[in-house]
Enzyme design. Structure first.
Site, short mmCIF file in Angstrom:
data_model
loop_
_atom_site.label_atom_id
_atom_site.label_comp_id
_atom_site.label_asym_id
_atom_site.label_seq_id
_atom_site.Cartn_x
_atom_site.Cartn_y
_atom_site.Cartn_z
N LYS A 77 0.64 -1.08 -0.49
CA LYS A 77 0.43 -0.03 -0.37
C LYS A 77 1.04 1.53 0.24
CE LYS A 77 -3.80 -1.78 2.69
NZ LYS A 77 -5.56 -1.43 3.19
N ASP A 113 -10.03 3.00 2.68
CA ASP A 113 -10.06 3.09 3.52
C ASP A 113 -10.22 3.47 4.74
OD1 ASP A 113 -8.24 -0.56 2.73
OD2 ASP A 113 -6.89 0.45 3.59
P1 NAP Z 1 0.27 -1.82 10.87
O1 NAP Z 1 0.57 -0.66 9.22
O2 NAP Z 1 1.27 -2.89 10.49
O3 NAP Z 1 0.66 -1.18 11.78
C1 NAP Z 1 0.38 -2.48 13.19
C2 NAP Z 1 0.18 -1.55 14.50
O4 NAP Z 1 -0.56 -2.08 16.19
C3 NAP Z 1 1.36 0.00 14.97
O5 NAP Z 1 1.70 0.68 14.66
C4 NAP Z 1 2.63 -1.22 16.07
O6 NAP Z 1 2.79 -0.39 16.39
C5 NAP Z 1 1.05 -1.89 16.48
N1 NAP Z 1 1.53 -2.72 17.05
C6 NAP Z 1 1.32 -4.34 16.60
N2 NAP Z 1 1.81 -4.95 17.62
C7 NAP Z 1 1.85 -4.61 18.98
C8 NAP Z 1 2.39 -5.08 19.58
N3 NAP Z 1 2.49 -6.37 20.44
N4 NAP Z 1 1.84 -4.00 21.25
C9 NAP Z 1 1.70 -2.69 20.77
N5 NAP Z 1 1.24 -1.95 19.49
C10 NAP Z 1 1.16 -3.17 18.43
O7 NAP Z 1 -0.36 -2.77 10.26
P2 NAP Z 1 -2.62 -2.26 9.44
O8 NAP Z 1 -2.35 -1.95 8.33
O9 NAP Z 1 -2.19 -0.80 9.94
O10 NAP Z 1 -3.37 -2.82 9.97
C11 NAP Z 1 -3.61 -3.12 10.99
C12 NAP Z 1 -4.38 -4.17 11.80
O11 NAP Z 1 -5.55 -3.58 11.47
C13 NAP Z 1 -4.16 -5.52 11.45
O12 NAP Z 1 -4.81 -6.35 11.95
C14 NAP Z 1 -5.23 -5.76 10.27
O13 NAP Z 1 -5.86 -6.66 9.94
C15 NAP Z 1 -6.18 -4.53 10.33
N6 NAP Z 1 -6.75 -3.52 8.98
C16 NAP Z 1 -8.32 -4.54 8.70
C17 NAP Z 1 -8.93 -3.81 7.56
C18 NAP Z 1 -10.37 -4.15 7.45
O14 NAP Z 1 -10.62 -3.62 6.59
N7 NAP Z 1 -11.05 -4.60 8.59
C19 NAP Z 1 -7.76 -2.98 7.00
C20 NAP Z 1 -6.97 -2.98 7.05
C21 NAP Z 1 -6.51 -3.61 8.15
P3 NAP Z 1 4.41 0.27 16.00
O15 NAP Z 1 4.14 1.24 15.40
O16 NAP Z 1 4.78 0.30 17.49
O17 NAP Z 1 5.40 -1.29 16.10
#
Ligand code: NAP
Length: 292
Positions: A77, A113
């Site tokens: 993305k 999104d």
């Molecule tokens: P991403 O860019 O990898 O961001 C994940 C975030 O979660 C980061 O800020 C990270 O913190 C934090 N994180 C990860 N592991 C953690 C832990 N153990 N403790 C505390 N914080 C933690 O991912 P994303 O693309 O934003 O997606 C995130 C979630 O949203 C996923 O579950 C994905 O499946 C979901 N999602 C859903 C949709 C939908 O349409 N429903 C769309 C997009 C995403 P740090 O910055 O500190 O590493």
């Protein structure tokens, strides 16, 4: 049991798909093929797994082969913009593209999104106007959600994240949109009060996602109360531990399927100019998830 849609493919069938790696668990093919079928459009939507080193030629290839559009998922993305003819203001603010739109000389990029997220809230009769939000996490989805909440009139956003620098980047973008924003780390004592006083709490971290379904974002859920809306972007499981506990505290709750469906509808409308019929789509997606 896997849900399979039987399509009649012929010489006039148009093509769309989702670029990512991995893509085998994506719900978008089920979603978009259901949408095509709902309006009687002769088109198919396929998963397109692609390695990072082939991304540029892959996108050029899809255009050469006449694809009407595509979605983009993890991990591309943030990377595809350089291979496009241009991107929308929203995609620029979000620093990410999730929708490729066919244009005369290549694909143009948009991001549905955040708008999809706000539409999912509207379906639950919730408007961001003059409300406050705590966003848990500061990744790509946190940024998309925050930008759209800011564009739709939210009063204040607090981003809570381990990495304060990443949270700070979102705060900067939201600030440019004229919305009051702050970043915090999980260990700050003020977190309890911020979460207790927010109208909307959004989990954008993967904490609670299968297979680690007992995980929770690191705050005391007892601070939640009736009148708050808790949204988890996770949809597998359909009800995360966070949503179970929020429900127990009397909060309104929503999982990630609403956002997934609404961002998909927006992409579909951009590609086809048509509105899909979506009455039973949530049940279909739930059945597909439960069958895994
Ligand atoms: P991403 O860019 O990898 O961001 C994940 C975030 O979660 C980061 O800020 C990270 O913190 C934090 N994180 C990860 N592991 C953690 C832990 N153990 N403790 C505390 N914080 C933690 O991912 P994303 O693309 O934003 O997606 C995130 C979630 O949203 C996923 O579950 C994905 O499946 C979901 N999602 C859903 C949709 C939908 O349409 N429903 C769309 C997009 C995403 P740090 O910055 O500190 O590493």
């Amino acid at each position: 049991m896997e849900v399979i849609i039987l399509l009649e493919v012929n010489g006039s069938t148009q093509l769309a798909g989702i670029i990512g790696n991995p893509v085998d668990h994506s719900l978008s093919p089920l979603l978009q093929n259901s949408f095509f079928a709902s309006v009687g459009k002769n088109a198919v939507y396929v998963p397109l797994k692609i390695a990072a080193e082939n991304l540029e030629e892959g996108i050029a290839g899809l255009w050469s082969l006449g694809f009407i559009g595509a979605n983009v998922t993890i991990p591309y993305k943030e990377k595809v913009a350089q291979y496009l003819t241009g991107i929308s203001t929203e995609a620029a603010l979000m620093g990410a593209v999730n929708t490729l739109v066919r244009k005369e000389n290549g694909f143009w990029g948009d991001n549905t999104d955040g708008r999809g997220f706000v539409k999912a809230l509207a379906h639950r009769n919730w408007s961001p106007q003059n409300k406050t939000a705590a966003i848990l996490g500061a990744g790509g989805s946190a940024r998309a959600v925050s930008v759209s909440l800011a564009q739709q009139g939210i009063k204040k956003i607090v981003i809570i994240n381990r990495d304060l620098k990443k949270a700070g980047e979102i705060v900067k973008v939201i600030g440019q949109l004229g919305v009051s924003a702050k970043s915090m780390q999980w260990n700050e004592p003020l977190i309890k009060r911020v979460i207790a006083e927010s109208d909307l709490i959004v989990n954008t971290t993967p904490l609670g996602m299968a297979p680690n379904i007992s995980a929770l974002p690191p705050f005391d859920t007892k601070v939640l109360s009736r009148g708050q809306f808790v949204v988890d972007l996770i949809y597998n499981p359909l009800e995360t531990k966070l949503l179970q506990e929020a429900k127990g505290q009397g909060c309104q709750v929503e999982n990630g399927l609403g956002m997934l469906i609404q961002q998909g509808i927006l992409s579909f409308e951009i590609w086809t100019g048509q509105r899909p019929l979506v009455k039973d789509i949530r049940n279909k997606l739930e059945a597909s998830l439960l069958a895994r």
